[in-house]
Each structure stands twice: as structure tokens, then as C-alpha cells.
Design a protein around this motif. Sequence first.
Motif, PDB file in Angstrom:
ATOM      1  N   ALA A  73       0.855  -1.358   0.042  1.00  0.00           N
ATOM      2  CA  ALA A  73      -0.072  -0.113  -0.134  1.00  0.00           C
ATOM      3  C   ALA A  73       0.983   1.186  -0.085  1.00  0.00           C
ATOM      4  O   ALA A  73       2.043   1.163   0.697  1.00  0.00           O
ATOM      5  N   VAL A  74       0.316   2.222  -0.834  1.00  0.00           N
ATOM      6  CA  VAL A  74       1.060   3.604  -0.842  1.00  0.00           C
ATOM      7  C   VAL A  74       0.801   4.447   0.626  1.00  0.00           C
ATOM      8  O   VAL A  74      -0.299   4.683   0.735  1.00  0.00           O
ATOM      9  N   LEU A  75       1.947   4.678   1.225  1.00  0.00           N
ATOM     10  CA  LEU A  75       2.108   5.718   2.263  1.00  0.00           C
ATOM     11  C   LEU A  75       1.858   7.118   1.777  1.00  0.00           C
ATOM     12  O   LEU A  75       1.121   7.851   2.663  1.00  0.00           O
ATOM     13  N   GLY A  76       2.464   7.532   1.026  1.00  0.00           N
ATOM     14  CA  GLY A  76       2.776   8.688   0.278  1.00  0.00           C
ATOM     15  C   GLY A  76       3.916   8.842  -0.604  1.00  0.00           C
ATOM     16  O   GLY A  76       4.187   7.783  -1.131  1.00  0.00           O
ATOM     17  N   VAL A  77       4.176   9.998  -0.885  1.00  0.00           N
ATOM     18  CA  VAL A  77       5.313  10.390  -1.758  1.00  0.00           C
ATOM     19  C   VAL A  77       6.527  11.048  -1.186  1.00  0.00           C
ATOM     20  O   VAL A  77       6.138  11.940  -0.401  1.00  0.00           O
ATOM     21  N   ILE A  78       7.660  11.031  -1.794  1.00  0.00           N
ATOM     22  CA  ILE A  78       8.618  12.012  -1.241  1.00  0.00           C
ATOM     23  C   ILE A  78       9.451  12.456  -2.538  1.00  0.00           C
ATOM     24  O   ILE A  78       9.176  12.039  -3.699  1.00  0.00           O
ATOM     25  N   ARG A  79      10.002  13.707  -2.582  1.00  0.00           N
ATOM     26  CA  ARG A  79      10.430  14.472  -3.609  1.00  0.00           C
ATOM     27  C   ARG A  79      11.858  14.423  -3.817  1.00  0.00           C
ATOM     28  O   ARG A  79      12.964  14.192  -2.724  1.00  0.00           O
ATOM     29  N   MET A  80      12.620  14.267  -4.891  1.00  0.00           N
ATOM     30  CA  MET A  80      14.029  14.355  -5.010  1.00  0.00           C
ATOM     31  C   MET A  80      14.791  15.534  -4.219  1.00  0.00           C
ATOM     32  O   MET A  80      15.915  15.217  -3.616  1.00  0.00           O
ATOM     33  N   ARG A  81      14.353  16.537  -4.258  1.00  0.00           N
ATOM     34  CA  ARG A  81      15.000  17.669  -3.748  1.00  0.00           C
ATOM     35  C   ARG A  81      15.096  17.490  -2.048  1.00  0.00           C
ATOM     36  O   ARG A  81      16.163  17.893  -1.749  1.00  0.00           O
ATOM     37  N   ASP A  82      14.118  16.868  -1.539  1.00  0.00           N
ATOM     38  CA  ASP A  82      14.443  16.584  -0.101  1.00  0.00           C
ATOM     39  C   ASP A  82      14.718  15.513  -0.167  1.00  0.00           C
ATOM     40  O   ASP A  82      15.671  15.608   1.119  1.00  0.00           O
ATOM     41  N   VAL A  83      15.039  14.369  -0.872  1.00  0.00           N
ATOM     42  CA  VAL A  83      16.117  13.046  -0.452  1.00  0.00           C
ATOM     43  C   VAL A  83      17.429  13.915  -0.573  1.00  0.00           C
ATOM     44  O   VAL A  83      18.493  13.432   0.303  1.00  0.00           O
ATOM     45  N   LEU A  84      17.720  14.623  -1.653  1.00  0.00           N
ATOM     46  CA  LEU A  84      19.124  15.361  -1.737  1.00  0.00           C
ATOM     47  C   LEU A  84      19.497  16.133  -0.594  1.00  0.00           C
ATOM     48  O   LEU A  84      20.776  16.126  -0.147  1.00  0.00           O
ATOM     49  N   GLN A  85      18.431  16.951   0.058  1.00  0.00           N
ATOM     50  CA  GLN A  85      18.818  17.618   1.096  1.00  0.00           C
ATOM     51  C   GLN A  85      19.422  16.942   2.577  1.00  0.00           C
ATOM     52  O   GLN A  85      20.438  17.203   3.138  1.00  0.00           O
ATOM     53  N   TYR A  86      18.775  15.632   2.500  1.00  0.00           N
ATOM     54  CA  TYR A  86      19.183  14.905   3.773  1.00  0.00           C
ATOM     55  C   TYR A  86      20.179  13.706   3.416  1.00  0.00           C
ATOM     56  O   TYR A  86      20.523  13.065   4.511  1.00  0.00           O
ATOM     57  N   LEU A  87      20.735  13.668   2.353  1.00  0.00           N
ATOM     58  CA  LEU A  87      21.672  12.674   2.127  1.00  0.00           C
ATOM     59  C   LEU A  87      22.954  12.824   2.868  1.00  0.00           C
ATOM     60  O   LEU A  87      23.430  14.204   3.118  1.00  0.00           O
ATOM     61  N   PRO A  88      23.332  11.922   3.486  1.00  0.00           N
ATOM     62  CA  PRO A  88      24.682  12.123   4.290  1.00  0.00           C
ATOM     63  C   PRO A  88      25.677  12.967   3.609  1.00  0.00           C
ATOM     64  O   PRO A  88      25.777  12.801   2.081  1.00  0.00           O
ATOM     65  N   ASP A  89      26.355  13.681   4.177  1.00  0.00           N
ATOM     66  CA  ASP A  89      27.550  14.603   3.436  1.00  0.00           C
ATOM     67  C   ASP A  89      28.647  13.642   3.524  1.00  0.00           C
ATOM     68  O   ASP A  89      29.290  13.654   4.663  1.00  0.00           O
ATOM     69  N   GLU A  90      29.010  12.987   2.458  1.00  0.00           N
ATOM     70  CA  GLU A  90      30.062  12.174   2.235  1.00  0.00           C
ATOM     71  C   GLU A  90      31.332  12.716   2.578  1.00  0.00           C
ATOM     72  O   GLU A  90      32.466  12.182   3.129  1.00  0.00           O
ATOM     73  N   LYS A  91      31.544  14.091   1.973  1.00  0.00           N
ATOM     74  CA  LYS A  91      32.741  14.399   2.047  1.00  0.00           C
ATOM     75  C   LYS A  91      33.252  14.939   3.608  1.00  0.00           C
ATOM     76  O   LYS A  91      34.469  14.515   4.029  1.00  0.00           O
ATOM     77  N   ALA A  92      32.305  15.211   4.282  1.00  0.00           N
ATOM     78  CA  ALA A  92      32.428  15.631   5.830  1.00  0.00           C
ATOM     79  C   ALA A  92      32.783  14.473   6.453  1.00  0.00           C
ATOM     80  O   ALA A  92      33.721  14.208   7.320  1.00  0.00           O
ATOM     81  N   ALA A  93      31.897  13.367   6.240  1.00  0.00           N
ATOM     82  CA  ALA A  93      32.410  12.084   6.752  1.00  0.00           C
ATOM     83  C   ALA A  93      33.792  11.554   6.527  1.00  0.00           C
ATOM     84  O   ALA A  93      34.306  11.304   7.496  1.00  0.00           O
ATOM     85  N   THR A  94      34.160  11.537   5.350  1.00  0.00           N
ATOM     86  CA  THR A  94      35.587  11.432   4.882  1.00  0.00           C
ATOM     87  C   THR A  94      36.487  12.219   5.924  1.00  0.00           C
ATOM     88  O   THR A  94      37.588  11.676   6.093  1.00  0.00           O
ATOM     89  N   ALA A  95      36.337  13.399   5.746  1.00  0.00           N
ATOM     90  CA  ALA A  95      37.216  14.377   6.349  1.00  0.00           C
ATOM     91  C   ALA A  95      37.413  14.095   7.888  1.00  0.00           C
ATOM     92  O   ALA A  95      38.355  14.396   8.546  1.00  0.00           O
ATOM     93  N   GLY A  96      36.081  13.787   8.561  1.00  0.00           N
ATOM     94  CA  GLY A  96      36.103  13.334   9.919  1.00  0.00           C
ATOM     95  C   GLY A  96      36.792  12.127  10.271  1.00  0.00           C
ATOM     96  O   GLY A  96      37.336  11.986  11.349  1.00  0.00           O
TER      97      GLY A  96
END
Length: 283
Positions: A260-283
Motif C-alpha cells: 500500500a502507498v503511504l505517500g510520496v517523497i521528492r528528489m529535492r528533499d532526498v538530496l537535502q538529507y543525504l549524508p555529507d560524504e565529504k564531511a564524513a571522509t574528512a572526519g
Amino acid sequence: MQDFSILLVDDEERFARNLAKILEKRGFAVSTAFGGAQALALLGSGAPIGVVVLDVRMPDMDGIETLRRIKQIDEDIQVIMLTGHASLEDGTEAVRAGAFDYLQKPYDIEDLVVKIGSARDVGQIKRHPLLWPRTRAGELILSGFVPLLPEDPLAKAVAIFERYRNGEGAQMLFVVDAANRIQGLLTKRDVLDHLARTPSGLEVTWEWVRDHRDDLPALPLARLMRRPVETVAFETPLGETAERMLRQRYDSIPVVTDGAVLGVIRMRDVLQYLPDEKAATAG
């Protein structure tokens, strides 16, 4: 028609000039720049630009660096990024740097016009404080999802598209059955392509569809919708979700559980919350 100007920034002059002509026919005031430095010089001169449509890959100064400098000049200018080489790294970096949205080439002109209008109406994107880290698709579901049924008429879908004009929803509608199971998807391009095949002799644009909603044929959405439809589960990681959306060229995707469909999500929201790989690597 518009109370603001658009600046197109692309090192491919022919592409920029052709796109400018198309947008001018839609009533927009358009300027062009053929590189990041030229765009910054124009903005620095005080030109009244409200929305910038900016190519990601340019030789003199790439789009991400140009975006950052635009935001230094005027934080309220909204920037839509265009790319012919879609990647999660580019998309995430663009959104984190303040881009309003991110669109892949080749794109549909109707999608770009909608994004320009949304950028104008929304003004500056309002970022919500991160009360908890978003890592799964289900944590980004939009509250305003309106389900459509296969038997619903075309006019109902048009009304929902218009409800989403101010950026409050995605520009892709999903059709479900009575048990809320996904049946198909519908875009503005699907509507226009179908109407263009009718023997009316009219040049059908979305503006015409919006203004003649009562004159639309009484078509059930089952006749227009596309199948199959890609979906994600509530627990799907955001990185995997974004990869699927890029692969399918979706600007939104349904989230399902137990079919069953719960709802939809937008690409721009997904991109906003993706982990910052560069920051993780630097840390």
C-alpha cells in the motif's frame, strides 16, 4: 506577464539562446550568460534577476562554484541547476549550496516552467531544523499526497497538478486502486502528448489545459497513466532511493509498505538529507 527576470547560464551558447526564445514565448523576461564569470558580472551590476537556470558542467567556473558566488551576491535569488551528467554527488552538493532544484537534461520544458514558477513563488527555501537525522525514505513523506484512482477523470488530475504549482508537492502524480496499491503514474507531458493526438488542430500547452479544464475530454486516468511504477519501501536508505529516482528520471517516488502507498517523497528533499560524504571522509 512576469515581474521578475530569468538568467540562463550555460557555456553552450546555442542551447542557451534557443531556451531563452522558448521561455520568452511563455511570457518570461530572459537574459543569457555563457559562463559563470559572465553571470556573476551581470548579477553584480544589479540586474533584476529573480531566478537563475544554471548548468552544472562549465569549463571556466563550474555550476556549483557559480551557485555559491550567486548566493553571496544575493541569497534570495533562486537557482535551478541543469545537468546532462546526473550524479548524486552533484545533486547533493547543489542542494546543500542553496539550489532550489535540480533537473536532468534532456528535460521537458513544462517541467522547467513549473520549477521556475515554483522558485518565484516560494522565494527563499525555508529549511526546517534537523530535529533528527533523516536516513530512510519513509521519513520524508509529504503530508499533502492526494491519491488518484484509475477511473478518475483527466480534469481531476489537472486540478491536483494546479494545486501543486507553488512547490507544495511533486510534479508527478500517482494512481492507486481502492486498496491504495500503485497502478500507474501521470505527468503533465503525458497529458499534453495525449491531447496533441486529438484532431482539434490546436497547439496544446499547459496554459491552455489549465484555462480549458471544463472542456477536457472525459477520459479516465487509466487511459493516460504509465506503467510500471518504481516504488521504495519505508526503510529504503536515502542513497538507494536517490539512485532509483535518478535512474528512472523521477522527481518524486511513492513509498509503500505491505503493497500500500503511504505517500510520496521528492528528489529535492532526498538530496537535502543525504549524508555529507565529504564531511564524513574528512572526519
